[in-house]
Design a protein around this motif. Structure first.
Motif, PDB file in Angstrom:
ATOM      1  N   ASP A  10      95.131  38.697 -43.839  1.00 38.00           N
ATOM      2  CA  ASP A  10      94.729  37.840 -42.718  1.00 38.00           C
ATOM      3  C   ASP A  10      95.865  37.654 -41.720  1.00 38.00           C
ATOM      4  N   ASN A  11      97.085  37.443 -42.214  1.00 41.86           N
ATOM      5  CA  ASN A  11      98.243  37.301 -41.315  1.00 41.86           C
ATOM      6  C   ASN A  11      98.492  38.571 -40.522  1.00 41.86           C
ATOM      7  N   MET A  12      98.383  39.719 -41.179  1.00 46.58           N
ATOM      8  CA  MET A  12      98.568  40.986 -40.473  1.00 46.58           C
ATOM      9  C   MET A  12      97.475  41.172 -39.422  1.00 46.58           C
ATOM     10  N   HIS A  13      96.252  40.798 -39.760  1.00 38.72           N
ATOM     11  CA  HIS A  13      95.138  40.935 -38.823  1.00 38.72           C
ATOM     12  C   HIS A  13      95.369  40.057 -37.600  1.00 38.72           C
ATOM     13  N   ARG A  14      95.813  38.819 -37.814  1.00 41.45           N
ATOM     14  CA  ARG A  14      96.110  37.924 -36.686  1.00 41.45           C
ATOM     15  C   ARG A  14      97.216  38.492 -35.805  1.00 41.45           C
ATOM     16  N   ILE A  16      98.129  41.639 -35.431  1.00 38.42           N
ATOM     17  CA  ILE A  16      97.640  42.818 -34.712  1.00 38.42           C
ATOM     18  C   ILE A  16      96.747  42.387 -33.555  1.00 38.42           C
ATOM     19  N   THR A  17      95.905  41.390 -33.779  1.00 31.29           N
ATOM     20  CA  THR A  17      95.020  40.902 -32.722  1.00 31.29           C
ATOM     21  C   THR A  17      95.833  40.348 -31.558  1.00 31.29           C
ATOM     22  N   VAL A  18      96.901  39.610 -31.853  1.00 28.74           N
ATOM     23  CA  VAL A  18      97.763  39.069 -30.793  1.00 28.74           C
ATOM     24  C   VAL A  18      98.415  40.202 -30.012  1.00 28.74           C
ATOM     25  N   ARG A  19      98.883  41.219 -30.706  1.00 27.79           N
ATOM     26  CA  ARG A  19      99.521  42.357 -30.025  1.00 27.79           C
ATOM     27  C   ARG A  19      98.531  43.093 -29.131  1.00 27.79           C
ATOM     28  N   ILE A  20      97.329  43.305 -29.632  1.00 24.82           N
ATOM     29  CA  ILE A  20      96.314  43.994 -28.835  1.00 24.82           C
ATOM     30  C   ILE A  20      95.966  43.184 -27.597  1.00 24.82           C
ATOM     31  N   ASP A  21      95.808  41.874 -27.752  1.00 24.66           N
ATOM     32  CA  ASP A  21      95.516  41.015 -26.600  1.00 24.66           C
ATOM     33  C   ASP A  21      96.644  41.063 -25.577  1.00 24.66           C
ATOM     34  N   THR A  22      97.890  41.100 -26.055  1.00 20.68           N
ATOM     35  CA  THR A  22      99.041  41.181 -25.150  1.00 20.68           C
ATOM     36  C   THR A  22      99.025  42.493 -24.376  1.00 20.68           C
ATOM     37  N   VAL A  23      98.759  43.594 -25.050  1.00 28.33           N
ATOM     38  CA  VAL A  23      98.721  44.903 -24.390  1.00 28.33           C
ATOM     39  C   VAL A  23      97.605  44.938 -23.347  1.00 28.33           C
ATOM     40  N   ILE A  24      96.442  44.409 -23.691  1.00 28.93           N
ATOM     41  CA  ILE A  24      95.316  44.395 -22.752  1.00 28.93           C
ATOM     42  C   ILE A  24      95.664  43.556 -21.526  1.00 28.93           C
TER      43      ILE A  24
END
Length: 63
Positions: A10-14, A16-24
């Motif tokens: 769950d921590n890794m998923h969160r 990764i989601t933050v990184r993807i949102d930052t890139v977008i």
């Protein structure tokens, strides 16, 4: 052990989601800037062509 592994996932998923949102978000900002630069470029090219056509029309009128 199963809960610990689930928590890590769950921590890794969160993360990764933050990184993807930052890139977008960053790519959208870059696209906004490039869109504005493109509009400026089109305006400059258009004004340059109008200036050249104006000079050409004046030179034709002098002949």
């Amino acid at each position: 052990m199963h809960r610990d592994l689930g928590g890590r996932i769950d921590n890794m998923h969160r993360g990764i989601t933050v990184r993807i949102d930052t890139v977008i978000h960053e790519s959208q900002q870059r696209m906004d800037r490039s869109d504005a630069q493109f509009r400026w470029l089109v305006a400059l090219l258009l004004s340059g062509f109008l200036g050249m056509f104006g000079l050409l029309a004046k030179s034709m009128a002098m002949l």
